[in-house]
Design a protein around this motif. Structure first.
Motif, PDB file in Angstrom:
ATOM      1  N   ASN A   1       0.819  -1.211   0.000  1.00 35.43           N
ATOM      2  CA  ASN A   1       0.000   0.000   0.000  1.00 35.43           C
ATOM      3  C   ASN A   1       0.854   1.262   0.000  1.00 35.43           C
ATOM      4  N   ASP A   2       2.113   1.123   0.404  1.00 34.49           N
ATOM      5  CA  ASP A   2       3.042   2.257   0.393  1.00 34.49           C
ATOM      6  C   ASP A   2       3.762   2.410  -0.943  1.00 34.49           C
ATOM      7  N   GLY A   3       3.412   1.582  -1.920  1.00 38.25           N
ATOM      8  CA  GLY A   3       4.012   1.660  -3.245  1.00 38.25           C
ATOM      9  C   GLY A   3       5.296   0.885  -3.412  1.00 38.25           C
ATOM     10  N   ILE A   4       5.818   0.307  -2.344  1.00 43.56           N
ATOM     11  CA  ILE A   4       7.090  -0.422  -2.402  1.00 43.56           C
ATOM     12  C   ILE A   4       6.847  -1.868  -2.816  1.00 43.56           C
ATOM     13  N   VAL A   5       7.694  -2.373  -3.724  1.00 42.34           N
ATOM     14  CA  VAL A   5       7.629  -3.772  -4.131  1.00 42.34           C
ATOM     15  C   VAL A   5       8.520  -4.593  -3.212  1.00 42.34           C
ATOM     16  N   ARG A   6       7.966  -5.661  -2.677  1.00 42.45           N
ATOM     17  CA  ARG A   6       8.702  -6.539  -1.758  1.00 42.45           C
ATOM     18  C   ARG A   6       8.586  -7.994  -2.213  1.00 42.45           C
ATOM     19  N   ALA A   7       9.514  -8.808  -1.759  1.00 42.42           N
ATOM     20  CA  ALA A   7       9.465 -10.250  -2.008  1.00 42.42           C
ATOM     21  C   ALA A   7       9.423 -10.983  -0.682  1.00 42.42           C
ATOM     22  N   PHE A   8       8.564 -11.994  -0.622  1.00 40.56           N
ATOM     23  CA  PHE A   8       8.449 -12.843   0.559  1.00 40.56           C
ATOM     24  C   PHE A   8       8.456 -14.304   0.115  1.00 40.56           C
ATOM     25  N   HIS A   9       8.886 -15.167   1.026  1.00 40.48           N
ATOM     26  CA  HIS A   9       8.665 -16.588   0.783  1.00 40.48           C
ATOM     27  C   HIS A   9       7.159 -16.828   0.782  1.00 40.48           C
ATOM     28  N   ASN A  10       6.685 -17.550  -0.216  1.00 40.09           N
ATOM     29  CA  ASN A  10       5.269 -17.863  -0.358  1.00 40.09           C
ATOM     30  C   ASN A  10       4.908 -18.981   0.619  1.00 40.09           C
ATOM     31  N   VAL A  11       5.109 -18.677   1.898  1.00 46.97           N
ATOM     32  CA  VAL A  11       5.029 -19.686   2.953  1.00 46.97           C
ATOM     33  C   VAL A  11       4.371 -19.079   4.181  1.00 46.97           C
ATOM     34  N   CYS A  12       3.324 -19.701   4.667  1.00 50.70           N
ATOM     35  CA  CYS A  12       2.714 -19.248   5.909  1.00 50.70           C
ATOM     36  C   CYS A  12       3.601 -19.628   7.093  1.00 50.70           C
ATOM     37  N   PRO A  13       3.948 -18.681   7.977  1.00 47.94           N
ATOM     38  CA  PRO A  13       4.845 -18.993   9.094  1.00 47.94           C
ATOM     39  C   PRO A  13       4.215 -19.886  10.158  1.00 47.94           C
ATOM     40  N   HIS A  14       2.925 -20.185  10.040  1.00 44.45           N
ATOM     41  CA  HIS A  14       2.279 -21.080  11.006  1.00 44.45           C
ATOM     42  C   HIS A  14       2.764 -22.513  10.822  1.00 44.45           C
ATOM     43  N   ARG A  15       2.461 -23.107   9.642  1.00 45.86           N
ATOM     44  CA  ARG A  15       2.836 -24.500   9.409  1.00 45.86           C
ATOM     45  C   ARG A  15       3.467 -24.712   8.039  1.00 45.86           C
ATOM     46  N   GLY A  16       3.815 -23.619   7.350  1.00 38.19           N
ATOM     47  CA  GLY A  16       4.567 -23.746   6.107  1.00 38.19           C
ATOM     48  C   GLY A  16       3.744 -23.863   4.835  1.00 38.19           C
ATOM     49  N   THR A  17       2.431 -23.782   4.919  1.00 38.75           N
ATOM     50  CA  THR A  17       1.591 -23.917   3.732  1.00 38.75           C
ATOM     51  C   THR A  17       1.825 -22.760   2.762  1.00 38.75           C
ATOM     52  N   GLN A  18       1.907 -23.059   1.467  1.00 39.15           N
ATOM     53  CA  GLN A  18       2.033 -21.995   0.488  1.00 39.15           C
ATOM     54  C   GLN A  18       0.742 -21.189   0.418  1.00 39.15           C
ATOM     55  N   LEU A  19       0.886 -19.867   0.419  1.00 37.92           N
ATOM     56  CA  LEU A  19      -0.277 -18.991   0.464  1.00 37.92           C
ATOM     57  C   LEU A  19      -0.970 -18.864  -0.878  1.00 37.92           C
TER      58      LEU A  19
ATOM     59  N   CYS B   1      -3.911 -17.795   4.306  1.00 37.65           N
ATOM     60  CA  CYS B   1      -3.490 -19.181   4.195  1.00 37.65           C
ATOM     61  C   CYS B   1      -4.729 -20.070   4.094  1.00 37.65           C
ATOM     62  N   PRO B   2      -4.823 -20.946   3.115  1.00 33.47           N
ATOM     63  CA  PRO B   2      -6.024 -21.778   2.969  1.00 33.47           C
ATOM     64  C   PRO B   2      -6.167 -22.847   4.050  1.00 33.47           C
ATOM     65  N   TYR B   3      -5.098 -23.074   4.819  1.00 32.30           N
ATOM     66  CA  TYR B   3      -5.134 -24.152   5.811  1.00 32.30           C
ATOM     67  C   TYR B   3      -5.818 -23.697   7.104  1.00 32.30           C
ATOM     68  N   HIS B   4      -5.356 -22.586   7.694  1.00 33.49           N
ATOM     69  CA  HIS B   4      -5.907 -22.127   8.967  1.00 33.49           C
ATOM     70  C   HIS B   4      -6.260 -20.637   8.981  1.00 33.49           C
ATOM     71  N   MET B   5      -6.286 -20.031   7.796  1.00 35.59           N
ATOM     72  CA  MET B   5      -6.755 -18.654   7.624  1.00 35.59           C
ATOM     73  C   MET B   5      -5.910 -17.594   8.326  1.00 35.59           C
ATOM     74  N   TRP B   6      -4.639 -17.850   8.530  1.00 35.94           N
ATOM     75  CA  TRP B   6      -3.772 -16.749   8.916  1.00 35.94           C
ATOM     76  C   TRP B   6      -3.754 -15.777   7.727  1.00 35.94           C
ATOM     77  N   THR B   7      -3.902 -14.503   7.999  1.00 37.14           N
ATOM     78  CA  THR B   7      -4.096 -13.510   6.935  1.00 37.14           C
ATOM     79  C   THR B   7      -3.055 -12.404   7.041  1.00 37.14           C
ATOM     80  N   PHE B   8      -2.483 -12.048   5.898  1.00 38.87           N
ATOM     81  CA  PHE B   8      -1.363 -11.109   5.841  1.00 38.87           C
ATOM     82  C   PHE B   8      -1.675  -9.956   4.901  1.00 38.87           C
ATOM     83  N   GLY B   9      -1.113  -8.787   5.206  1.00 36.28           N
ATOM     84  CA  GLY B   9      -1.243  -7.631   4.342  1.00 36.28           C
ATOM     85  C   GLY B   9      -0.193  -7.639   3.253  1.00 36.28           C
ATOM     86  N   PRO B  10      -0.298  -6.740   2.259  1.00 34.78           N
ATOM     87  CA  PRO B  10       0.670  -6.718   1.159  1.00 34.78           C
ATOM     88  C   PRO B  10       2.069  -6.275   1.582  1.00 34.78           C
ATOM     89  N   GLU B  11       2.213  -5.787   2.811  1.00 34.90           N
ATOM     90  CA  GLU B  11       3.553  -5.488   3.333  1.00 34.90           C
ATOM     91  C   GLU B  11       4.124  -6.663   4.121  1.00 34.90           C
TER      92      GLU B  11
END
Length: 397
Positions: free
Chosen positions: A80-98, A111-121
């Motif tokens: 939302n701040d206009g900055i492009v970032r890269a993250f591992h496509n991995v939920c930190p809960h149990r490792g499921t790809q987001l 995350c489709p497994y347990h619905m941990w939800t993350f912002g674009p930052e």
């Protein structure tokens, strides 16, 4: 290193004598053990091209990039701040790809497994029954990967000690910014997989010695007259990177349709100022696996990703500024990509035949002549890192 004079002749051999003339060992082009050392010492410590900023035009826009050499899937997103970032496509809960989609736009990622939800930052916004974890949300964000941009091109690096991208590119950063890719707002792309080592594949596009034999019909613009092999008119080196100035045949053997398709986009290019950009015939080879060509009528990048000792994936992109303004411009753009694809299709079989021959073990060494200096330089830069044992981050091993 520019060869003086108005008529063409090959760059003197002594101009690249510092690279040596010895045969090159063949095993690094097929040996799985060498490939594993190369994966750690080269690809996990270098800036790797993964996309272009024009793919992420607004907050929440994302692309997913799977990089087999790093055993990683990346989520690349504009915040939302206009900055492009890269993250591992991995939920930190149990490792499921987001994310499964290759690209899209979302205001949040769940995350489709347990619905941990993350912002674009990358910050954790919510997680069901989070209090039972005895954690702080600020400690549970997506795991970042270093991402930096130059001339619109996006690069990632898995080494936490990596030098800044612009330092890595050196003088080539400024040259990239004067090429059409820096202004691009869209692109056409095709992807291919090939049964060949990434270096053998990449080398095919670093030398013109093969043009008259492999591309007798399609390579007319690259050879001819007093330059029967299409040798470059200038070559240069900067750290691990290299460049050549592509020779242009003043009288290419083009069919009427080819000539018309090649030039019907010229007025639009002139209006955008692309015809007067410097480095228009420059080929910039950025270590380890990307090269960019700035030809105004066909500016493109080609990235070769290693998959295994004997397999690679290539991504070719032709870059454009603005949407198609007319049917003629659409024709010119489609033809540009089709022409590259047609020429490349003639290369695939011969590269794979080379891989099969090397993998047989029949040869202990291969040979590069002076006009294949860029190929020799790439091998020496790779091998220097492999021999130094510059292993990547332990956690990525």
């Amino acid at each position: 290193m520019t060869h003086p004079g108005t008529s063409f002749s090959p760059i003197p051999a002594d101009a690249v004598a510092w690279l040596g003339t010895n045969p090159i060992p063949a095993a690094p082009y097929y040996d799985p053990a060498y490939f594993e050392r190369e994966r750690r010492a080269v690809f996990l410590t270098s800036w790797i091209h993964v996309g272009h900023a024009c793919e992420l035009p607004e907050p929440g826009a994302f692309v997913r990039r799977d990089l087999e050499f790093a055993r990683a899937s990346l989520l690349i997103v504009r915040g939302n701040d206009g900055i492009v970032r890269a993250f591992h496509n991995v939920c930190p809960h149990r490792g499921t790809q987001l994310v499964e989609a290759a690209a899209g736009r979302q205001s949040r990622f769940s995350c489709p497994y347990h619905m941990w939800t993350f912002g674009p930052e990358g910050d954790l916004l919510s997680a069901p029954d989070f209090g039972a974890f005895h954690l702080r949300k600020e400690d549970c964000g997506l795991k970042p990967v270093a991402l930096q941009e130059c001339a619109g091109l996006l690069f990632v690096n898995f080494d936490p000690q990596a030098q800044p991208l612009r330092d890595w590119l050196g003088d080539y950063a400024g040259r990239l910014e004067q090429m059409p890719v820096a202004r691009a707002t869209t692109f056409s792309e095709y992807t291919y997989e090939i049964a060949a080592n990434w270096k053998l594949t990449y080398d095919n596009f670093q030398e013109n010695y093969h043009l008259r034999f492999v591309h007798p019909r399609s390579g007319g613009a690259g050879v001819g007259g007093d330059n029967p092999f299409g040798y470059p008119v200038e070559i240069g080196f900067h750290g691990p990177h290299r460049t050549q100035r592509i020779w242009s045949n003043p009288d290419p053997a083009l069919k009427p349709f080819q000539r018309a398709a090649s030039f019907c986009g010229i007025p639009a290019l002139a209006e955008q100022g692309l015809l007067t950009l410097p480095h228009g015939r420059d080929y910039l080879a950025l270590f380890p696996n990307l090269f960019v060509i700035g030809t105004p009528t066909q500016p493109f990048s080609h990235t070769v990703y290693p998959l295994a000792a004997d397999r690679s994936r290539g991504v070719v992109r032709v870059y454009w500024v603005g949407e198609d303004a007319s049917a003629s411009q659409r024709l010119a753009r489609e033809y540009a990509l089709a022409q590259l694809r047609d020429i490349h299709s003639e290369d695939v079989g011969i590269i794979e035949r080379g891989q099969a021959g090397l993998a047989s073990g029949a040869l202990s060494h291969i040979h590069f002549q002076s006009m294949e200096a860029l190929c020799r330089h790439l091998f020496l830069e790779v091998d220097r890192r492999v021999q130094a044992g510059a292993a990547g981050p332990e956690q990525r091993g």
